[in-house]
Enzyme design. Structure first.
Site, short mmCIF file in Angstrom:
data_model
loop_
_atom_site.label_atom_id
_atom_site.label_comp_id
_atom_site.label_asym_id
_atom_site.label_seq_id
_atom_site.Cartn_x
_atom_site.Cartn_y
_atom_site.Cartn_z
N GLY A 84 -0.80 -1.33 7.27
CA GLY A 84 -0.68 -3.53 7.86
C GLY A 84 -1.96 -3.71 7.45
NE ARG B 190 -9.57 -6.80 3.44
CZ ARG B 190 -8.48 -6.20 3.53
NH1 ARG B 190 -8.47 -5.33 2.94
NH2 ARG B 190 -7.81 -5.92 4.89
CG ASP C 242 -5.83 0.41 7.02
OD1 ASP C 242 -6.26 -0.74 5.97
OD2 ASP C 242 -5.31 0.31 7.64
CB THR D 118 -0.74 -0.20 0.89
OG1 THR D 118 -1.95 -0.77 1.07
CG2 THR D 118 -1.54 1.46 1.81
N1 ASP Z 1 -3.70 -1.87 4.71
C1 ASP Z 1 -3.97 -2.06 3.43
C2 ASP Z 1 -5.54 -3.26 3.55
O1 ASP Z 1 -5.71 -3.90 4.44
C3 ASP Z 1 -3.05 -3.35 3.23
C4 ASP Z 1 -1.23 -2.80 3.40
O2 ASP Z 1 -1.12 -1.80 3.98
O3 ASP Z 1 -0.52 -2.89 2.44
O4 ASP Z 1 -6.11 -3.50 3.11
#
Ligand code: ASP
Length: 308
Positions: free
Chosen positions: A227, A203, A206, A175
């Site tokens: 995360g 889905r 965050d 991300t």
């Molecule tokens: N936070 C992101 C999610 O859960 C994933 C990531 O940070 O890579 O969609």
């Protein structure tokens, strides 16, 4: 001169130096530096933090090394569903989109939601319909295809498993996000992602949720997270950092440490965040092995790093 600062991230996770070739490391660092430069240039010319984070995000979204827009992971149906959000700290205006596809710059679409509608958050076909209405450009599926991410999905597609892009060692991670303070004293934050490989259709993580993955308030700070999204949602992580500053009077560093190293860890949540406050202080905090990150201010701080 008024202080200005910018920080960006390209995801946190099990990123080990022992698993990284010099060439790969250079690729990531160059990509981070380019994205940082794009936003820094805006700030240096007296532009707004909102424009600065958008410029940095566009670079990161164009780079297949990161899990956002080009290079986004595949969901359980073998499709891309992307999430993004943006927020400014002066009036606390915000825009977000979730479950969008065929959009080269989801962060820019989130900004359009903020600026052109009375709403904050548009999802799925509603968000796509809005994009069409305002003449936002669409781009072919081919543009988003990435062989590595496709193979990653094929391995788990018939299982109930879904996985964080960045928990796999020696692979492409994350991300992306950006936070900035401009010379006018205004903060802004943005986050953009493809989510998690093999995530269920529909889905939402965050990243597009204001207060969870992204938050900005001129009274405190601007935050962008990365995360395991489910933990960041339940911990209302970005807002929690701001609240600790606002209600408890903690410094940016102390607030980020408390949230990332204690509260999140106590829930078994892995990841990190980048944050900047109204004084221009920058914090890059994570509880994983690494986080792709970079930052720069007009007082000489300039950093591009990956590992702990
Ligand atoms: N936070 C992101 C999610 O859960 C994933 C990531 O940070 O890579 O969609």
């Amino acid at each position: 001169m008024q202080r200005f600062s910018i920080a960006i991230h390209g995801g946190a996770g099990t990123i080990l130096q022992s698993e990284m070739s010099a060439e790969k490391e250079k690729g990531y660092k160059d990509a981070l530096q380019d994205a940082l430069n794009a936003g820094y240039k805006v700030l240096e010319n007296g532009g707004t933090s909102l424009d600065a984070v958008e410029q940095s995000m566009m670079q990161l979204e164009n780079c297949p090394l990161f899990n956002a827009a080009k290079g986004a992971v595949f969901n359980a149906l073998g499709k891309h569903e992307m999430d993004a959000s943006i927020m400014e700290g002066k009036n606390r205006m915000a825009g977000a989109v979730s479950g969008v596809h065929n959009i080269q710059h989801p962060t820019s679409l989130a900004r359009q939601v903020m600026e052109q509608t009375e709403h904050v958050f548009l999802i799925g076909e509603g968000a796509m319909d809005f994009a069409a209405t305002i003449g936002f450009p669409f781009i072919d599926d081919d543009y988003f295809y990435d062989e590595f991410r496709y193979q990653q999905w094929l391995k788990i597609k018939d299982s109930e498993k879904f996985q964080l892009d960045h928990t796999i060692v020696d692979k492409k991670f994350g991300t992306v996000g950006a936070v900035a303070l401009d010379i006018h004293g205004n903060l802004a934050a943005a986050t953009s992602t493809g989510g998690m490989t093999n995530k269920k259709f529909g889905r939402v993580g965050d990243s597009p949720i204001i207060g969870a993955g992204t938050y900005a308030n001129n009274a405190t700070c601007a935050v962008s997270c990365t995360g395991s999204g489910e933990y960041f949602i339940r911990g209302v992580v970005a807002y929690d950092v701001s609240c600790l500053m606002e209600y408890k009077g903690l410094s940016l560093q102390a607030a980020c440490d408390e949230v990332v190293q204690h509260r999140l860890k106590n829930m078994d949540g892995d990841g990190g965040l980048i944050a900047v406050d109204t004084q221009g202080n920058i914090v890059l905090s994570f509880n994983t092995e690494g986080m792709y990150r970079a930052c720069r201010n007009n007082e000489g701080r300039h950093e591009v790093s990956i590992y702990k």
